[in-house]
Scaffold this active site. Sequence first.
Site, mmCIF file in Angstrom:
data_model
loop_
_atom_site.group_PDB
_atom_site.id
_atom_site.type_symbol
_atom_site.label_atom_id
_atom_site.label_comp_id
_atom_site.label_asym_id
_atom_site.label_seq_id
_atom_site.Cartn_x
_atom_site.Cartn_y
_atom_site.Cartn_z
ATOM 1 N N HIS A 1 -7.037 14.956 6.622
ATOM 2 C CA HIS A 1 -5.622 14.795 6.950
ATOM 3 C C HIS A 1 -4.808 15.508 5.886
ATOM 4 O O HIS A 1 -5.046 15.351 4.682
ATOM 5 C CB HIS A 1 -5.262 13.310 7.011
ATOM 6 C CG HIS A 1 -3.799 13.048 7.020
ATOM 7 N ND1 HIS A 1 -2.925 13.717 7.856
ATOM 8 C CD2 HIS A 1 -3.032 12.203 6.277
ATOM 9 C CE1 HIS A 1 -1.695 13.295 7.632
ATOM 10 N NE2 HIS A 1 -1.733 12.377 6.681
ATOM 11 N N ASN B 1 3.129 17.339 6.086
ATOM 12 C CA ASN B 1 2.346 16.260 6.681
ATOM 13 C C ASN B 1 2.845 16.042 8.109
ATOM 14 O O ASN B 1 3.957 15.573 8.319
ATOM 15 C CB ASN B 1 2.518 14.990 5.844
ATOM 16 C CG ASN B 1 1.734 13.805 6.384
ATOM 17 O OD1 ASN B 1 1.255 13.814 7.505
ATOM 18 N ND2 ASN B 1 1.628 12.768 5.574
ATOM 19 N N CYS C 1 -1.673 8.632 10.977
ATOM 20 C CA CYS C 1 -2.308 9.899 10.600
ATOM 21 C C CYS C 1 -3.793 9.951 10.945
ATOM 22 O O CYS C 1 -4.406 11.021 10.893
ATOM 23 C CB CYS C 1 -2.102 10.157 9.109
ATOM 24 S SG CYS C 1 -0.376 10.061 8.597
#
Length: 324
Positions: free
Chosen positions: A251, A281, A112
């Site tokens: 993020h 996500n 990520c």
Amino acid sequence: MKNAKMIGFGLYTPKNLVENERLQEFLETSDEWIRTRTGIERRYISLDENTSDLAVEASKKALNQAGLSAEDIDLIILATVTPDNFTPSTACIVQDKLGAKNAWAFDINAACTGFIYALKLGRSLIRSGEAKNALIIGAETLSKALNWEDRGSCVLFGDGAGATVLTSTEEDCGIKCVNVKSDGSKGDSLVIQGLPLNSPFKDGREVSENYINMNGREIFKFATKVMEESIVEILEKENIKIEDIDAIIPHQANLRIIDYVVKRLGIPREKFITNLQNYGNTSGASIPIALCESINEGNLKKGDNIIMVGFGGGLTWGAALIKL
């Protein structure tokens, strides 16, 4: 001194939109359960497009906005943990599909935090004169790495891609600073297994389940700690105050993580750009998707100072300061 300036932005998601209610058809879960624990309401799940396909569509939009052709690009860096293949790299597939015949291309895997890592590399290569126009991409098809029977993980993730074009500039703008860090000693907190060792010379056969395996509690503790530290380090390194920052793009993992950091730092919540409610996500794609969406919707403008901050498997984390 040369710097790397962002001049084009593009995002792309698959057409298949999956609302939380759809997950109730095969999971013991509910829209309320997912929203209250994560903030996620929906995500896009690819049915027939691979990571390279998403990356290509996002890149086309970024190139169009930059006013460049694919042949003007001399560097492609693609951040992903869900490549089309082990080899060739997904970046090379994207290079071919775009017709970017003058670009050298490679993937990076920093989960990520991948887009932040890619920005650091792209900036360094432009500043050194090794590249002039770089295509930096974060793209994922995480749906193929999910255990769709595990409600604790499969509800969190989505598929998508974001891309930006960097170009060399003498202007006082662009990527001002990038800090990245790693801690491999805690890598088992977030894992997607690779191929097992199964040669005929080995006793017994290993079985690998190539699903995302995450220790949610450990990741929460890690994420809240390093997000806070990364933001503070960028401010201190550049000798600027939070009041000088127009927006922070974290993020997009979980609203609880973001809200915790907001409270710890005492930063106004409105400075944080969040869109995970609509995408879930998307790992390495989450920061560029949020960046591109905010710019294309007019929420960010030329001259704005932005901090992008990420954390993910590896463990990896980092932040970048950008002046648009």
